[in-house]
Design an enzyme around this catalytic site. Structure first.
Site, short mmCIF file in Angstrom:
data_model
loop_
_atom_site.label_atom_id
_atom_site.label_comp_id
_atom_site.label_asym_id
_atom_site.label_seq_id
_atom_site.Cartn_x
_atom_site.Cartn_y
_atom_site.Cartn_z
N ASP A 30 -7.48 -17.77 8.27
CA ASP A 30 -6.50 -17.94 7.19
C ASP A 30 -6.40 -19.42 6.86
OD1 ASP A 30 -4.05 -15.87 6.13
OD2 ASP A 30 -3.80 -18.01 5.73
N GLU A 146 -7.34 -0.10 1.99
CA GLU A 146 -6.41 0.08 3.12
C GLU A 146 -5.15 0.73 2.56
OE1 GLU A 146 -6.96 -1.03 6.42
OE2 GLU A 146 -5.22 0.30 6.55
N LYS A 202 -7.35 3.33 -4.23
CA LYS A 202 -6.15 2.63 -3.79
C LYS A 202 -5.10 2.51 -4.89
CE LYS A 202 -3.28 0.24 -1.52
NZ LYS A 202 -3.36 -0.86 -0.60
N ASN A 206 -1.35 4.45 -5.15
CA ASN A 206 -0.07 3.77 -5.31
C ASN A 206 0.60 4.15 -6.63
OD1 ASN A 206 -0.05 2.64 -2.83
ND2 ASN A 206 -0.46 0.54 -3.48
N PHE A 247 8.47 11.33 -0.64
CA PHE A 247 8.49 10.47 -1.82
C PHE A 247 9.29 11.07 -2.98
CE2 PHE A 247 6.27 6.41 -1.35
CZ PHE A 247 6.04 6.52 0.01
N ALA A 250 15.44 10.03 -3.99
CA ALA A 250 16.05 9.36 -5.15
C ALA A 250 16.98 8.27 -4.64
CB ALA A 250 16.84 10.37 -5.97
N GLY A 251 17.10 7.22 -5.41
CA GLY A 251 17.98 6.11 -5.02
C GLY A 251 17.63 4.87 -5.81
N CYS A 258 3.62 -4.17 -2.92
CA CYS A 258 2.49 -3.35 -3.38
C CYS A 258 2.79 -2.52 -4.62
CB CYS A 258 2.01 -2.43 -2.26
SG CYS A 258 1.27 -3.36 -0.91
N LYS A 261 3.64 -4.35 -8.14
CA LYS A 261 2.57 -5.18 -8.72
C LYS A 261 1.30 -4.35 -8.95
CE LYS A 261 -0.12 -6.63 -4.90
NZ LYS A 261 -1.52 -6.35 -4.75
C1 UDX Z 1 2.83 1.32 -0.12
C2 UDX Z 1 1.93 2.55 0.09
O1 UDX Z 1 2.72 3.63 0.62
C3 UDX Z 1 0.79 2.21 1.03
O2 UDX Z 1 -0.08 3.32 1.17
C4 UDX Z 1 0.03 1.02 0.46
O3 UDX Z 1 -1.00 0.64 1.33
C5 UDX Z 1 0.96 -0.15 0.23
O4 UDX Z 1 2.05 0.24 -0.61
P1 UDX Z 1 4.74 0.13 1.30
O5 UDX Z 1 4.84 -0.85 0.18
O6 UDX Z 1 4.73 -0.35 2.71
O7 UDX Z 1 3.40 1.00 1.13
O8 UDX Z 1 5.98 1.11 1.16
P2 UDX Z 1 6.27 2.65 0.90
O9 UDX Z 1 6.65 3.30 2.16
O10 UDX Z 1 5.21 3.28 0.09
O11 UDX Z 1 7.60 2.52 0.03
C6 UDX Z 1 7.56 1.81 -1.21
C7 UDX Z 1 8.92 1.76 -1.84
O12 UDX Z 1 9.28 3.05 -2.33
C8 UDX Z 1 10.07 1.31 -0.92
O13 UDX Z 1 10.89 0.41 -1.64
C9 UDX Z 1 10.81 2.59 -0.64
O14 UDX Z 1 12.17 2.38 -0.38
C10 UDX Z 1 10.60 3.35 -1.94
N1 UDX Z 1 10.71 4.81 -1.80
C11 UDX Z 1 9.83 5.48 -1.00
C12 UDX Z 1 11.68 5.49 -2.51
O15 UDX Z 1 12.46 4.91 -3.26
N2 UDX Z 1 11.74 6.85 -2.38
C13 UDX Z 1 10.89 7.55 -1.59
O16 UDX Z 1 11.03 8.77 -1.54
C14 UDX Z 1 9.91 6.85 -0.88
#
Ligand code: UDX
Length: 446
Positions: A30, A146, A202, A206, A247, A250-251, A258, A261
Protein backbone atom coordinates in the site's frame (compact mmCIF):
# COMPACT_ATOMS: atom_id res chain seq x y z
CA UNK A 1 1.65 -19.83 -3.80
CA UNK A 2 3.43 -16.49 -3.79
CA UNK A 3 0.82 -13.77 -3.90
CA UNK A 4 0.93 -9.98 -3.85
CA UNK A 5 -2.05 -7.85 -2.92
CA UNK A 6 -1.81 -4.28 -4.18
CA UNK A 7 -3.97 -1.92 -2.10
CA UNK A 8 -4.58 -2.76 1.55
CA UNK A 9 -7.86 -1.00 2.22
CA UNK A 10 -10.85 -2.93 3.43
CA UNK A 11 -10.85 -5.37 0.58
CA UNK A 12 -7.10 -5.78 0.20
CA UNK A 13 -6.24 -6.09 3.89
CA UNK A 14 -8.85 -8.77 4.44
CA UNK A 15 -7.92 -10.55 1.24
CA UNK A 16 -4.21 -10.55 2.07
CA UNK A 17 -4.80 -11.91 5.57
CA UNK A 18 -7.25 -14.53 4.34
CA UNK A 19 -4.88 -15.71 1.58
CA UNK A 20 -2.06 -16.08 4.12
CA UNK A 21 -4.41 -18.00 6.41
CA UNK A 22 -5.09 -20.39 3.55
CA UNK A 23 -1.38 -21.16 3.40
CA UNK A 24 -0.18 -18.80 0.68
CA UNK A 25 2.88 -16.60 1.00
CA UNK A 26 1.51 -13.06 0.82
CA UNK A 27 2.94 -9.57 0.49
CA UNK A 28 0.46 -6.73 0.95
CA UNK A 29 1.46 -3.44 -0.68
CA UNK A 30 0.00 0.00 0.00
CA UNK A 31 1.20 3.53 -0.69
CA UNK A 32 -0.02 4.65 2.74
CA UNK A 33 2.93 4.14 5.10
CA UNK A 34 0.83 4.59 8.24
CA UNK A 35 -1.58 1.91 7.08
CA UNK A 36 1.25 -0.49 6.27
CA UNK A 37 2.81 0.12 9.66
CA UNK A 38 -0.34 -0.71 11.64
CA UNK A 39 -1.13 -3.72 9.48
CA UNK A 40 2.41 -5.02 9.90
CA UNK A 41 1.96 -4.66 13.65
CA UNK A 42 -1.17 -6.80 13.36
CA UNK A 43 -3.70 -4.01 13.89
CA UNK A 44 -6.36 -3.44 11.26
CA UNK A 45 -6.85 0.28 10.52
CA UNK A 46 -10.65 -0.26 10.62
CA UNK A 47 -13.08 -2.30 12.68
CA UNK A 48 -13.84 -5.75 11.32
CA UNK A 49 -14.82 -8.59 13.64
CA UNK A 50 -12.24 -11.38 13.60
CA UNK A 51 -9.62 -9.48 11.60
CA UNK A 52 -7.19 -8.78 14.47
CA UNK A 53 -7.05 -12.53 15.22
CA UNK A 54 -6.63 -13.39 11.55
CA UNK A 55 -3.81 -10.85 11.14
CA UNK A 56 -2.10 -12.14 14.27
CA UNK A 57 -2.32 -15.73 13.09
CA UNK A 58 -1.09 -14.90 9.60
CA UNK A 59 1.70 -12.68 10.94
CA UNK A 60 2.88 -15.36 13.35
CA UNK A 61 2.98 -17.90 10.53
CA UNK A 62 5.49 -15.69 8.72
CA UNK A 63 3.37 -15.90 5.58
CA UNK A 64 2.04 -12.34 5.66
CA UNK A 65 4.12 -9.21 5.22
CA UNK A 66 3.27 -5.64 4.32
CA UNK A 67 5.31 -3.07 2.43
CA UNK A 68 5.05 0.34 0.79
CA UNK A 69 7.49 -0.71 -1.92
CA UNK A 70 5.80 -2.18 -4.98
CA UNK A 71 9.13 -3.77 -5.97
CA UNK A 72 8.39 -6.27 -3.19
CA UNK A 73 5.62 -7.65 -5.39
CA UNK A 74 8.30 -9.06 -7.72
CA UNK A 75 8.57 -12.81 -7.41
CA UNK A 76 4.88 -13.39 -6.70
CA UNK A 77 3.10 -15.27 -9.46
CA UNK A 78 -0.39 -13.91 -8.74
CA UNK A 79 -0.92 -10.18 -8.14
CA UNK A 80 -4.29 -9.13 -6.80
CA UNK A 81 -5.20 -5.51 -7.44
CA UNK A 82 -7.58 -4.37 -4.72
CA UNK A 83 -7.26 -0.57 -4.72
CA UNK A 84 -10.23 1.73 -4.19
CA UNK A 85 -12.36 3.06 -7.03
CA UNK A 86 -14.24 5.90 -5.31
CA UNK A 87 -16.79 8.19 -6.88
CA UNK A 88 -15.20 11.00 -8.91
CA UNK A 89 -15.37 14.38 -7.26
CA UNK A 90 -16.76 15.93 -10.47
CA UNK A 91 -19.53 13.46 -11.25
CA UNK A 92 -21.07 10.03 -10.81
CA UNK A 93 -18.38 7.98 -12.55
CA UNK A 94 -15.72 5.88 -10.83
CA UNK A 95 -12.33 7.48 -10.22
CA UNK A 96 -9.79 5.04 -11.67
CA UNK A 97 -6.71 7.06 -10.70
CA UNK A 98 -5.60 4.61 -8.00
CA UNK A 99 -6.21 1.60 -10.21
CA UNK A 100 -4.21 2.99 -13.11
CA UNK A 101 -1.41 4.12 -10.82
CA UNK A 102 -1.24 0.69 -9.16
CA UNK A 103 -1.11 -1.16 -12.47
CA UNK A 104 1.51 1.21 -13.90
CA UNK A 105 3.65 0.83 -10.78
CA UNK A 106 3.33 -2.94 -10.94
CA UNK A 107 4.27 -3.32 -14.62
CA UNK A 108 8.08 -3.18 -14.19
CA UNK A 109 7.89 -5.96 -11.60
CA UNK A 110 5.83 -8.43 -13.61
CA UNK A 111 7.42 -11.49 -15.16
CA UNK A 112 6.18 -13.56 -18.10
CA UNK A 113 3.63 -16.08 -16.86
CA UNK A 114 2.49 -13.92 -13.91
CA UNK A 115 -1.21 -13.32 -13.47
CA UNK A 116 -2.63 -9.93 -12.53
CA UNK A 117 -6.05 -10.38 -10.94
CA UNK A 118 -8.37 -7.40 -10.69
CA UNK A 119 -10.55 -7.38 -7.57
CA UNK A 120 -11.54 -3.73 -7.46
CA UNK A 121 -15.09 -2.83 -8.50
CA UNK A 122 -14.72 -1.17 -11.89
CA UNK A 123 -16.82 0.12 -14.77
CA UNK A 124 -17.33 -2.62 -17.33
CA UNK A 125 -14.61 -2.33 -19.99
CA UNK A 126 -11.84 -1.29 -17.58
CA UNK A 127 -10.08 -4.65 -17.71
CA UNK A 128 -10.04 -4.62 -21.50
CA UNK A 129 -8.35 -1.20 -21.32
CA UNK A 130 -5.69 -2.49 -18.91
CA UNK A 131 -4.97 -5.65 -20.87
CA UNK A 132 -2.60 -4.29 -23.57
CA UNK A 133 -0.38 -2.65 -20.94
CA UNK A 134 -0.15 -5.83 -18.92
CA UNK A 135 0.36 -8.00 -22.00
CA UNK A 136 3.59 -6.09 -22.86
CA UNK A 137 5.21 -7.76 -19.83
CA UNK A 138 4.18 -11.28 -20.81
CA UNK A 139 1.81 -11.41 -17.81
CA UNK A 140 -1.87 -12.20 -18.12
CA UNK A 141 -4.98 -10.52 -16.68
CA UNK A 142 -8.06 -11.95 -15.00
CA UNK A 143 -10.98 -10.28 -13.22
CA UNK A 144 -12.13 -11.86 -10.01
CA UNK A 145 -14.70 -9.64 -8.26
CA UNK A 146 -15.08 -9.66 -4.52
CA UNK A 147 -18.47 -9.66 -2.79
CA UNK A 148 -17.43 -9.19 0.81
CA UNK A 149 -19.71 -7.36 3.19
CA UNK A 150 -18.25 -5.24 5.94
CA UNK A 151 -18.81 -6.96 9.26
CA UNK A 152 -18.74 -10.37 7.56
CA UNK A 153 -15.63 -9.81 5.49
CA UNK A 154 -13.61 -12.80 6.64
CA UNK A 155 -16.31 -15.41 6.17
CA UNK A 156 -17.25 -13.82 2.83
CA UNK A 157 -13.62 -14.04 1.69
CA UNK A 158 -12.89 -17.56 2.88
CA UNK A 159 -16.21 -19.12 1.84
CA UNK A 160 -17.93 -16.76 -0.61
CA UNK A 161 -21.37 -17.40 -2.15
CA UNK A 162 -19.64 -17.84 -5.49
CA UNK A 163 -16.28 -17.37 -7.17
CA UNK A 164 -16.18 -15.62 -10.53
CA UNK A 165 -13.21 -15.74 -12.90
CA UNK A 166 -13.16 -13.44 -15.90
CA UNK A 167 -10.39 -14.85 -18.07
CA UNK A 168 -8.51 -14.06 -21.25
CA UNK A 169 -6.22 -17.07 -21.14
CA UNK A 170 -8.01 -20.36 -20.29
CA UNK A 171 -4.87 -21.72 -18.60
CA UNK A 172 -5.22 -19.07 -15.87
CA UNK A 173 -8.14 -21.03 -14.45
CA UNK A 174 -5.72 -23.58 -13.00
CA UNK A 175 -3.67 -20.86 -11.31
CA UNK A 176 -6.77 -19.33 -9.71
CA UNK A 177 -8.06 -22.77 -8.71
CA UNK A 178 -4.84 -23.20 -6.77
CA UNK A 179 -5.40 -19.87 -5.00
CA UNK A 180 -8.97 -20.80 -4.09
CA UNK A 181 -8.43 -24.52 -3.51
CA UNK A 182 -9.95 -24.32 -0.02
CA UNK A 183 -13.18 -22.67 -1.09
CA UNK A 184 -13.53 -24.88 -4.15
CA UNK A 185 -13.09 -27.97 -1.99
CA UNK A 186 -15.99 -26.64 0.11
CA UNK A 187 -18.14 -26.69 -3.05
CA UNK A 188 -18.35 -22.93 -3.52
CA UNK A 189 -19.85 -22.49 -7.00
CA UNK A 190 -17.41 -21.24 -9.65
CA UNK A 191 -18.35 -19.28 -12.75
CA UNK A 192 -15.72 -18.97 -15.46
CA UNK A 193 -16.42 -16.21 -17.92
CA UNK A 194 -14.94 -13.28 -19.87
CA UNK A 195 -13.56 -10.04 -18.43
CA UNK A 196 -16.64 -7.90 -19.14
CA UNK A 197 -19.08 -10.36 -17.59
CA UNK A 198 -16.92 -10.71 -14.49
CA UNK A 199 -16.80 -6.92 -14.09
CA UNK A 200 -20.54 -6.72 -14.59
CA UNK A 201 -21.37 -9.43 -12.04
CA UNK A 202 -20.16 -7.20 -9.25
CA UNK A 203 -21.92 -3.99 -10.22
CA UNK A 204 -25.08 -5.85 -11.21
CA UNK A 205 -25.17 -7.61 -7.81
CA UNK A 206 -24.80 -4.33 -5.95
CA UNK A 207 -27.37 -2.65 -8.19
CA UNK A 208 -29.81 -5.46 -7.49
CA UNK A 209 -29.27 -5.25 -3.72
CA UNK A 210 -29.70 -1.47 -3.76
CA UNK A 211 -32.86 -1.87 -5.83
CA UNK A 212 -34.28 -4.40 -3.41
CA UNK A 213 -33.70 -2.05 -0.47
CA UNK A 214 -35.16 0.92 -2.32
CA UNK A 215 -38.14 -1.16 -3.42
CA UNK A 216 -39.13 -1.86 0.17
CA UNK A 217 -38.42 1.75 1.10
CA UNK A 218 -40.73 2.87 -1.72
CA UNK A 219 -43.34 0.58 -0.17
CA UNK A 220 -42.61 2.32 3.14
CA UNK A 221 -43.57 5.63 1.52
CA UNK A 222 -46.86 4.09 0.37
CA UNK A 223 -47.37 2.55 3.82
CA UNK A 224 -46.88 5.97 5.42
CA UNK A 225 -49.59 7.40 3.18
CA UNK A 226 -52.05 4.62 3.98
CA UNK A 227 -51.43 3.55 7.58
CA UNK A 228 -50.02 0.18 6.47
CA UNK A 229 -47.05 -1.46 8.18
CA UNK A 230 -44.04 -2.01 5.90
CA UNK A 231 -42.40 -4.54 8.22
CA UNK A 232 -45.40 -6.84 8.03
CA UNK A 233 -45.58 -6.24 4.31
CA UNK A 234 -41.91 -7.28 4.00
CA UNK A 235 -42.54 -10.40 6.10
CA UNK A 236 -45.44 -11.39 3.87
CA UNK A 237 -43.50 -10.69 0.66
CA UNK A 238 -40.46 -12.51 2.01
CA UNK A 239 -42.30 -15.78 2.40
CA UNK A 240 -42.47 -15.95 -1.37
CA UNK A 241 -39.29 -17.85 -2.13
CA UNK A 242 -38.93 -16.00 -5.41
CA UNK A 243 -38.64 -12.75 -3.46
CA UNK A 244 -37.02 -13.70 -0.13
CA UNK A 245 -36.96 -11.62 3.07
CA UNK A 246 -33.29 -10.62 3.00
CA UNK A 247 -32.56 -7.02 1.98
CA UNK A 248 -36.20 -6.10 2.50
CA UNK A 249 -35.27 -4.24 5.68
CA UNK A 250 -37.10 -0.91 5.36
CA UNK A 251 -35.65 2.06 7.18
CA UNK A 252 -33.02 4.71 6.63
CA UNK A 253 -31.71 2.97 3.53
CA UNK A 254 -28.30 2.04 2.24
CA UNK A 255 -24.98 3.81 2.63
CA UNK A 256 -21.34 2.80 2.90
CA UNK A 257 -18.43 2.75 0.53
CA UNK A 258 -20.02 0.47 -2.06
CA UNK A 259 -23.73 0.50 -2.87
CA UNK A 260 -24.22 4.28 -3.33
CA UNK A 261 -21.10 4.88 -5.42
CA UNK A 262 -21.44 1.64 -7.36
CA UNK A 263 -24.96 2.39 -8.63
CA UNK A 264 -23.88 5.89 -9.61
CA UNK A 265 -20.78 4.64 -11.41
CA UNK A 266 -22.92 2.01 -13.16
CA UNK A 267 -25.28 4.71 -14.43
CA UNK A 268 -22.35 6.83 -15.58
CA UNK A 269 -20.88 3.89 -17.48
CA UNK A 270 -24.25 3.06 -19.05
CA UNK A 271 -24.38 6.66 -20.25
CA UNK A 272 -20.98 6.29 -21.93
CA UNK A 273 -22.13 3.05 -23.54
CA UNK A 274 -25.32 4.64 -24.87
CA UNK A 275 -27.54 2.38 -22.75
CA UNK A 276 -28.49 4.96 -20.15
CA UNK A 277 -32.19 4.13 -20.54
CA UNK A 278 -31.52 0.59 -19.36
CA UNK A 279 -30.30 1.86 -15.99
CA UNK A 280 -32.53 4.91 -15.62
CA UNK A 281 -34.31 3.15 -12.75
CA UNK A 282 -31.14 3.29 -10.67
CA UNK A 283 -31.56 7.07 -10.50
CA UNK A 284 -34.89 6.42 -8.80
CA UNK A 285 -33.28 3.81 -6.52
CA UNK A 286 -30.80 6.48 -5.41
CA UNK A 287 -33.55 9.10 -5.00
CA UNK A 288 -35.80 6.81 -2.92
CA UNK A 289 -32.81 6.04 -0.74
CA UNK A 290 -32.04 9.70 -0.12
CA UNK A 291 -35.70 10.53 0.56
CA UNK A 292 -35.64 8.21 3.58
CA UNK A 293 -33.16 10.49 5.28
CA UNK A 294 -35.39 13.50 4.59
CA UNK A 295 -38.36 11.58 5.94
CA UNK A 296 -36.63 10.70 9.18
CA UNK A 297 -35.73 14.34 9.78
CA UNK A 298 -39.37 15.24 9.00
CA UNK A 299 -40.66 12.70 11.53
CA UNK A 300 -38.53 14.30 14.23
CA UNK A 301 -39.64 17.79 13.18
CA UNK A 302 -43.28 16.66 13.28
CA UNK A 303 -42.86 15.41 16.82
CA UNK A 304 -41.42 18.75 17.90
CA UNK A 305 -44.08 20.86 16.25
CA UNK A 306 -41.93 21.93 13.32
CA UNK A 307 -38.67 23.00 14.98
CA UNK A 308 -35.90 21.10 16.71
CA UNK A 309 -33.95 24.21 17.67
CA UNK A 310 -32.55 23.68 21.16
CA UNK A 311 -34.06 20.20 21.46
CA UNK A 312 -31.89 17.57 23.08
CA UNK A 313 -31.73 14.61 20.73
CA UNK A 314 -29.82 11.38 21.35
CA UNK A 315 -28.61 9.59 18.23
CA UNK A 316 -27.75 5.93 18.72
CA UNK A 317 -25.76 4.67 15.76
CA UNK A 318 -23.48 6.49 13.33
CA UNK A 319 -21.99 3.67 11.23
CA UNK A 320 -23.67 2.91 7.90
CA UNK A 321 -24.51 -0.52 9.31
CA UNK A 322 -23.79 -2.53 12.46
CA UNK A 323 -20.45 -4.27 13.06
CA UNK A 324 -18.61 -1.57 11.19
CA UNK A 325 -16.92 1.74 12.01
CA UNK A 326 -17.45 2.93 8.44
CA UNK A 327 -19.34 6.21 8.13
CA UNK A 328 -18.86 6.76 4.40
CA UNK A 329 -22.22 7.98 3.07
CA UNK A 330 -23.77 6.82 6.33
CA UNK A 331 -27.50 7.59 6.56
CA UNK A 332 -27.22 7.70 10.36
CA UNK A 333 -24.40 10.25 10.45
CA UNK A 334 -26.15 12.27 7.74
CA UNK A 335 -29.35 12.52 9.80
CA UNK A 336 -27.39 13.46 12.94
CA UNK A 337 -25.60 16.23 11.05
CA UNK A 338 -28.81 17.51 9.49
CA UNK A 339 -30.61 17.70 12.84
CA UNK A 340 -27.66 19.51 14.38
CA UNK A 341 -27.76 21.84 11.38
CA UNK A 342 -31.39 22.60 12.24
CA UNK A 343 -30.33 23.72 15.69
CA UNK A 344 -30.93 20.52 17.68
CA UNK A 345 -28.55 19.68 20.51
CA UNK A 346 -27.54 16.31 19.15
CA UNK A 347 -25.53 13.87 21.26
CA UNK A 348 -24.48 10.93 19.16
CA UNK A 349 -22.90 7.64 20.01
CA UNK A 350 -21.91 4.40 18.32
CA UNK A 351 -20.08 1.31 19.58
CA UNK A 352 -17.32 1.73 16.98
CA UNK A 353 -17.89 4.76 14.76
CA UNK A 354 -17.44 7.74 17.08
CA UNK A 355 -13.82 8.33 16.03
CA UNK A 356 -14.52 7.98 12.32
CA UNK A 357 -17.50 10.36 12.67
CA UNK A 358 -15.52 12.84 14.72
CA UNK A 359 -12.92 13.10 11.97
CA UNK A 360 -15.59 14.07 9.45
CA UNK A 361 -17.87 16.08 11.71
CA UNK A 362 -16.03 17.57 14.68
CA UNK A 363 -18.94 19.96 15.21
CA UNK A 364 -21.20 17.18 16.55
CA UNK A 365 -21.27 16.28 20.21
CA UNK A 366 -20.33 12.66 20.86
CA UNK A 367 -20.88 10.37 23.82
CA UNK A 368 -18.99 7.18 24.50
CA UNK A 369 -21.98 5.17 25.69
CA UNK A 370 -25.76 4.97 25.42
CA UNK A 371 -26.26 6.15 29.00
CA UNK A 372 -24.42 9.40 28.41
CA UNK A 373 -26.16 9.98 25.08
CA UNK A 374 -29.73 9.48 26.31
CA UNK A 375 -29.46 11.29 29.64
CA UNK A 376 -31.94 14.18 29.52
CA UNK A 377 -32.73 13.53 25.88
CA UNK A 378 -36.12 14.67 24.61
CA UNK A 379 -35.95 12.13 21.79
CA UNK A 380 -33.94 8.95 21.25
CA UNK A 381 -33.17 8.07 17.63
CA UNK A 382 -31.92 4.58 16.78
CA UNK A 383 -30.23 4.98 13.40
CA UNK A 384 -27.95 1.93 13.14
CA UNK A 385 -29.25 -1.43 14.30
CA UNK A 386 -26.35 -2.52 16.50
CA UNK A 387 -27.35 -5.49 18.59
CA UNK A 388 -26.83 -3.57 21.82
CA UNK A 389 -29.37 -0.99 20.63
CA UNK A 390 -31.88 -3.61 19.48
CA UNK A 391 -31.68 -5.14 22.94
CA UNK A 392 -31.98 -1.91 24.93
CA UNK A 393 -34.29 -2.03 27.91
CA UNK A 394 -36.91 0.67 27.26
CA UNK A 395 -37.63 1.05 30.98
CA UNK A 396 -33.97 1.70 31.77
CA UNK A 397 -33.61 4.20 28.92
CA UNK A 398 -36.85 5.85 30.06
CA UNK A 399 -35.34 6.54 33.49
CA UNK A 400 -32.53 8.55 31.89
CA UNK A 401 -34.31 10.39 29.08
CA UNK A 402 -36.37 13.45 29.86
CA UNK A 403 -39.09 12.53 27.39
CA UNK A 404 -40.16 9.14 26.10
CA UNK A 405 -40.03 9.59 22.36
CA UNK A 406 -38.17 6.96 20.36
CA UNK A 407 -37.62 7.06 16.60
CA UNK A 408 -36.68 3.69 15.18
CA UNK A 409 -34.84 4.48 11.97
CA UNK A 410 -34.13 0.83 11.22
CA UNK A 411 -37.36 -0.90 12.31
CA UNK A 412 -35.18 -2.84 14.69
CA UNK A 413 -36.85 -2.29 18.06
CA UNK A 414 -39.67 -4.28 19.60
CA UNK A 415 -42.40 -1.68 19.21
CA UNK A 416 -44.81 -3.30 21.67
CA UNK A 417 -42.16 -3.46 24.37
CA UNK A 418 -41.28 0.22 24.00
CA UNK A 419 -44.92 1.28 23.90
CA UNK A 420 -45.68 -0.87 26.97
CA UNK A 421 -42.88 0.99 28.76
CA UNK A 422 -44.68 4.26 28.05
CA UNK A 423 -42.76 5.39 25.00
CA UNK A 424 -44.17 7.09 21.95
CA UNK A 425 -42.80 5.08 19.03
CA UNK A 426 -42.18 6.46 15.56
CA UNK A 427 -40.63 4.57 12.66
CA UNK A 428 -40.32 4.72 8.90
CA UNK A 429 -43.13 2.94 7.05
CA UNK A 430 -45.12 2.13 10.19
CA UNK A 431 -47.87 4.02 11.97
CA UNK A 432 -47.00 5.91 15.14
CA UNK A 433 -47.78 4.06 18.35
CA UNK A 434 -47.99 4.94 22.01
CA UNK A 435 -49.10 8.12 23.70
CA UNK A 436 -49.27 11.22 21.51
CA UNK A 437 -46.78 13.83 22.55
CA UNK A 438 -48.03 16.89 24.31
CA UNK A 439 -47.45 20.00 22.26
CA UNK A 440 -43.93 21.32 22.51
CA UNK A 441 -43.64 24.00 25.23
CA UNK A 442 -42.57 26.67 22.74
CA UNK A 443 -45.78 26.12 20.79
CA UNK A 444 -47.97 26.20 23.92
CA UNK A 445 -46.50 29.57 24.81
CA UNK A 446 -47.08 30.87 21.32
C1 UDX B 1 -22.18 -4.43 -0.08
C2 UDX B 1 -22.53 -5.78 -0.72
O1 UDX B 1 -23.48 -6.47 0.10
C3 UDX B 1 -21.27 -6.62 -0.88
O2 UDX B 1 -21.57 -7.84 -1.54
C4 UDX B 1 -20.26 -5.83 -1.71
O3 UDX B 1 -19.06 -6.55 -1.83
C5 UDX B 1 -19.98 -4.49 -1.06
O4 UDX B 1 -21.21 -3.77 -0.87
P1 UDX B 1 -21.65 -3.61 2.39
O5 UDX B 1 -21.48 -2.25 1.81
O6 UDX B 1 -20.67 -4.11 3.39
O7 UDX B 1 -21.68 -4.70 1.22
O8 UDX B 1 -23.07 -3.62 3.11
P2 UDX B 1 -24.47 -4.37 2.99
O9 UDX B 1 -24.58 -5.38 4.05
O10 UDX B 1 -24.75 -4.80 1.60
O11 UDX B 1 -25.44 -3.18 3.38
C6 UDX B 1 -25.46 -1.99 2.58
C7 UDX B 1 -26.39 -0.97 3.16
O12 UDX B 1 -27.74 -1.38 2.96
C8 UDX B 1 -26.24 -0.69 4.66
O13 UDX B 1 -26.32 0.71 4.86
C9 UDX B 1 -27.44 -1.38 5.27
O14 UDX B 1 -27.87 -0.78 6.46
C10 UDX B 1 -28.47 -1.22 4.16
N1 UDX B 1 -29.53 -2.24 4.18
C11 UDX B 1 -29.22 -3.55 4.01
C12 UDX B 1 -30.85 -1.84 4.34
O15 UDX B 1 -31.15 -0.65 4.47
N2 UDX B 1 -31.82 -2.80 4.33
C13 UDX B 1 -31.54 -4.12 4.18
O16 UDX B 1 -32.49 -4.90 4.19
C14 UDX B 1 -30.21 -4.51 4.02
Amino acid sequence: MKISVIGCGYLGAVHAAAMADLGHDVIGIDVDAARVEVLAAGHPPFYEPGLPALLARAGASGRLRFSTDIADAAGASVHFVAVGTPQRSDGNGADLTFLNAAVDALLPHLAPGDLVVGKSTVPVGTAADLLPRIATTGASLAWNPEFLREGHAIADTLIPDRIVYGLVRPADETLLDEVYAGALAADVPKIVTDLATAELVKVAANAFLATKISFINAMAEVAEATGADVTQLADALGHDERIGRRFLGAGLGFGGGCLPKDIRAFMARADELGVDQALGFLGEVDAINNRRRDRLVDVVLEEFGGSVAGRRIAVLGLAFKPDSDDVRDSPALDVAVRLAGLGAEVTATDPQAVQTSLRRHPQLRYATCVGAAVTDAEAVLVLTEWREYRELDPAAVGMLASSKLVVDGRNCLDRDEWVAAGWRYRALGRPAAGPARVAAPALVEA
